[in-house]
Design a protein around this motif. Sequence first.
Motif, PDB file in Angstrom:
ATOM      1  N   GLY A  72       0.801  -1.219   0.000  1.00  0.00           N
ATOM      2  CA  GLY A  72       0.000   0.000   0.000  1.00  0.00           C
ATOM      3  C   GLY A  72       0.833   1.269   0.000  1.00  0.00           C
ATOM      4  N   MET A  73       2.141   1.118   0.133  1.00  0.00           N
ATOM      5  CA  MET A  73       2.976   2.310   0.123  1.00  0.00           C
ATOM      6  C   MET A  73       3.241   2.717  -1.327  1.00  0.00           C
ATOM      7  N   ASN A  74       3.094   4.001  -1.582  1.00  0.00           N
ATOM      8  CA  ASN A  74       3.317   4.515  -2.916  1.00  0.00           C
ATOM      9  C   ASN A  74       4.725   5.107  -2.962  1.00  0.00           C
ATOM     10  N   SER A  75       5.587   4.560  -3.823  1.00  0.00           N
ATOM     11  CA  SER A  75       6.977   5.009  -3.773  1.00  0.00           C
ATOM     12  C   SER A  75       7.251   6.197  -4.688  1.00  0.00           C
ATOM     13  N   ASP A  76       6.209   6.761  -5.313  1.00  0.00           N
ATOM     14  CA  ASP A  76       6.430   7.940  -6.149  1.00  0.00           C
ATOM     15  C   ASP A  76       6.741   9.178  -5.326  1.00  0.00           C
ATOM     16  N   HIS A  77       6.077   9.307  -4.194  1.00  0.00           N
ATOM     17  CA  HIS A  77       6.367  10.487  -3.379  1.00  0.00           C
ATOM     18  C   HIS A  77       7.190  10.088  -2.161  1.00  0.00           C
ATOM     19  N   PRO A  78       7.795  11.107  -1.496  1.00  0.00           N
ATOM     20  CA  PRO A  78       8.691  10.763  -0.383  1.00  0.00           C
ATOM     21  C   PRO A  78       7.967   9.988   0.697  1.00  0.00           C
ATOM     22  N   LEU A  79       8.704   9.131   1.367  1.00  0.00           N
ATOM     23  CA  LEU A  79       8.134   8.363   2.468  1.00  0.00           C
ATOM     24  C   LEU A  79       7.785   9.274   3.632  1.00  0.00           C
ATOM     25  N   LEU A  80       8.688  10.204   3.936  1.00  0.00           N
ATOM     26  CA  LEU A  80       8.480  11.064   5.100  1.00  0.00           C
ATOM     27  C   LEU A  80       8.706  12.522   4.723  1.00  0.00           C
ATOM     28  N   VAL A  81       7.733  13.353   5.044  1.00  0.00           N
ATOM     29  CA  VAL A  81       7.897  14.791   4.830  1.00  0.00           C
ATOM     30  C   VAL A  81       7.571  15.497   6.144  1.00  0.00           C
ATOM     31  N   ALA A  82       8.603  16.071   6.750  1.00  0.00           N
ATOM     32  CA  ALA A  82       8.410  16.833   7.986  1.00  0.00           C
ATOM     33  C   ALA A  82       8.550  18.307   7.640  1.00  0.00           C
ATOM     34  N   THR A  83       7.562  19.089   8.029  1.00  0.00           N
ATOM     35  CA  THR A  83       7.543  20.499   7.673  1.00  0.00           C
ATOM     36  C   THR A  83       7.406  21.364   8.922  1.00  0.00           C
ATOM     37  N   LYS A  84       8.399  22.210   9.139  1.00  0.00           N
ATOM     38  CA  LYS A  84       8.387  23.172  10.247  1.00  0.00           C
ATOM     39  C   LYS A  84       7.971  22.527  11.567  1.00  0.00           C
ATOM     40  N   VAL A  85       8.614  21.409  11.859  1.00  0.00           N
ATOM     41  CA  VAL A  85       8.246  20.692  13.076  1.00  0.00           C
ATOM     42  C   VAL A  85       8.869  21.374  14.292  1.00  0.00           C
ATOM     43  N   ARG A  86       8.022  21.612  15.266  1.00  0.00           N
ATOM     44  CA  ARG A  86       8.411  22.336  16.466  1.00  0.00           C
ATOM     45  C   ARG A  86       8.110  21.477  17.682  1.00  0.00           C
ATOM     46  N   LYS A  87       9.085  21.397  18.582  1.00  0.00           N
ATOM     47  CA  LYS A  87       8.865  20.671  19.826  1.00  0.00           C
ATOM     48  C   LYS A  87       9.457  21.483  20.967  1.00  0.00           C
ATOM     49  N   ILE A  88       8.614  21.809  21.919  1.00  0.00           N
ATOM     50  CA  ILE A  88       9.063  22.596  23.074  1.00  0.00           C
ATOM     51  C   ILE A  88       8.794  21.784  24.332  1.00  0.00           C
ATOM     52  N   LEU A 125      13.049  21.074  18.960  1.00  0.00           N
ATOM     53  CA  LEU A 125      13.010  21.094  17.490  1.00  0.00           C
ATOM     54  C   LEU A 125      12.491  22.468  17.080  1.00  0.00           C
ATOM     55  N   ASP A 126      13.282  23.136  16.246  1.00  0.00           N
ATOM     56  CA  ASP A 126      13.024  24.542  15.943  1.00  0.00           C
ATOM     57  C   ASP A 126      12.638  24.684  14.463  1.00  0.00           C
ATOM     58  N   ASP A 127      11.371  24.470  14.170  1.00  0.00           N
ATOM     59  CA  ASP A 127      10.864  24.591  12.790  1.00  0.00           C
ATOM     60  C   ASP A 127      11.695  23.761  11.813  1.00  0.00           C
ATOM     61  N   LEU A 128      11.830  22.509  12.130  1.00  0.00           N
ATOM     62  CA  LEU A 128      12.716  21.632  11.374  1.00  0.00           C
ATOM     63  C   LEU A 128      11.998  21.020  10.146  1.00  0.00           C
ATOM     64  N   ASP A 129      12.676  21.078   9.015  1.00  0.00           N
ATOM     65  CA  ASP A 129      12.180  20.461   7.779  1.00  0.00           C
ATOM     66  C   ASP A 129      13.070  19.269   7.428  1.00  0.00           C
ATOM     67  N   LEU A 130      12.441  18.172   7.018  1.00  0.00           N
ATOM     68  CA  LEU A 130      13.230  17.008   6.576  1.00  0.00           C
ATOM     69  C   LEU A 130      12.379  16.163   5.631  1.00  0.00           C
ATOM     70  N   VAL A 131      13.002  15.733   4.544  1.00  0.00           N
ATOM     71  CA  VAL A 131      12.346  14.798   3.623  1.00  0.00           C
ATOM     72  C   VAL A 131      13.197  13.535   3.555  1.00  0.00           C
ATOM     73  N   VAL A 132      12.556  12.394   3.732  1.00  0.00           N
ATOM     74  CA  VAL A 132      13.271  11.110   3.594  1.00  0.00           C
ATOM     75  C   VAL A 132      12.563  10.307   2.512  1.00  0.00           C
ATOM     76  N   ARG A 133      13.329   9.852   1.542  1.00  0.00           N
ATOM     77  CA  ARG A 133      12.762   9.072   0.438  1.00  0.00           C
ATOM     78  C   ARG A 133      12.833   7.586   0.740  1.00  0.00           C
ATOM     79  N   HIS A 134      11.983   6.837   0.060  1.00  0.00           N
ATOM     80  CA  HIS A 134      12.007   5.379   0.180  1.00  0.00           C
ATOM     81  C   HIS A 134      13.409   4.877  -0.130  1.00  0.00           C
ATOM     82  N   GLY A 135      13.916   3.975   0.705  1.00  0.00           N
ATOM     83  CA  GLY A 135      15.190   3.339   0.423  1.00  0.00           C
ATOM     84  C   GLY A 135      16.402   4.106   0.915  1.00  0.00           C
ATOM     85  N   GLU A 136      16.192   5.221   1.601  1.00  0.00           N
ATOM     86  CA  GLU A 136      17.341   5.966   2.114  1.00  0.00           C
ATOM     87  C   GLU A 136      17.847   5.380   3.429  1.00  0.00           C
ATOM     88  N   LEU A 137      19.153   5.558   3.651  1.00  0.00           N
ATOM     89  CA  LEU A 137      19.759   5.305   4.968  1.00  0.00           C
ATOM     90  C   LEU A 137      20.342   6.639   5.413  1.00  0.00           C
TER      91      LEU A 137
END
Length: 248
Positions: free
Chosen positions: A3-19, A30-42
């Motif tokens: 059911g996972m679609n590998s066309d788009h990134p596996l993980l998209v974190a946008t402006k994540v904030r943790k206080i 976490l200070d407005d952190l952005d991160l994209v992880v694609r399928h198959g990345e290490l």
Amino acid sequence: MEGMNSDHPLLVATKVRKIYRTGSVAVTALDDLDLVVRHGELVAVMGPSGSGKTTLLNCLSGLDDIDGGRVEIDGHDLFAMPDAARTEHRARTMGFVFQSFNLIPVFSAVENVELPLLLVGTRPREARRRALATLERVGLAHRVEHRPSELSGGEQQRVTIARALVGRPAIVWADEPTGNLDSAMATQVMDLLCDLNRDEGQTIVLVTHDSAIGARVPRLIRMRDGRLVDDVRQAVADRAVERDVTLG
Ligand SMILES: Nc1ncnc2c1ncn2[C@@H]1O[C@H](COP(=O)(O)OP(=O)(O)OP(=O)(O)O)[C@@H](O)[C@H]1O
Ligand SMILES: [Mg+2]
């Protein structure tokens, strides 16, 4: 994962904030952190103590709540789900490996590995079959009846890796998986994680303090004060380092 679609990134974190608020002290972990992880990345995450690495893993996996921003796993907004759905989603799509192995001491290796399958309703025979196959994959076919106290540290960590993998997760999160191991065992465990990534395309995000590990992974990100300050893709085979993004 099905059911996972590998066309788009596996993980998209946008402006994540943790206080974290403790008494009158507020720590922006976490200070407005952005991160994209694609399928198959290490991806290896490095950075000084207190820079937010564990918080990053806990928040992007939905183990912990966030104070702002958004985390999408395969297009699903993690924090828009009710808690129960998020827990279920995590059980189906994610595996975890921690520095302290968190194995159940009275269970054998195979019982520890099959437990997550039993918890999601897999039939016992099927759970046992898959647990044995996964233990074989991590090189422990000869230790399946051993309890954690009867295994070396490296073997225990390989059991936890098998436990993380047995549900065929889309992503494995590992927080200092070699932190409690001597260097020979640490190398074995890292070899295993690198093999799983290279040969089976397993997506892995791991936190490490070990710059030797940082140097051998395809992508290395660095954190400081809750931000990403560096994001480097490296050619692993010849160790040539190519700097393609430098943030901050
Ligand atoms: N439960 C908590 N309550 C309050 N503050 C916290 C909590 N957990 C972490 N922090 C703070 O948030 C910041 C980030 O912590 P985190 O554990 O993510 O760092 P880290 O990069 O994993 O460090 P280490 O390398 O030592 O494991 C630190 O300043 C820490 O003191
Ligand atoms: Mg930490």
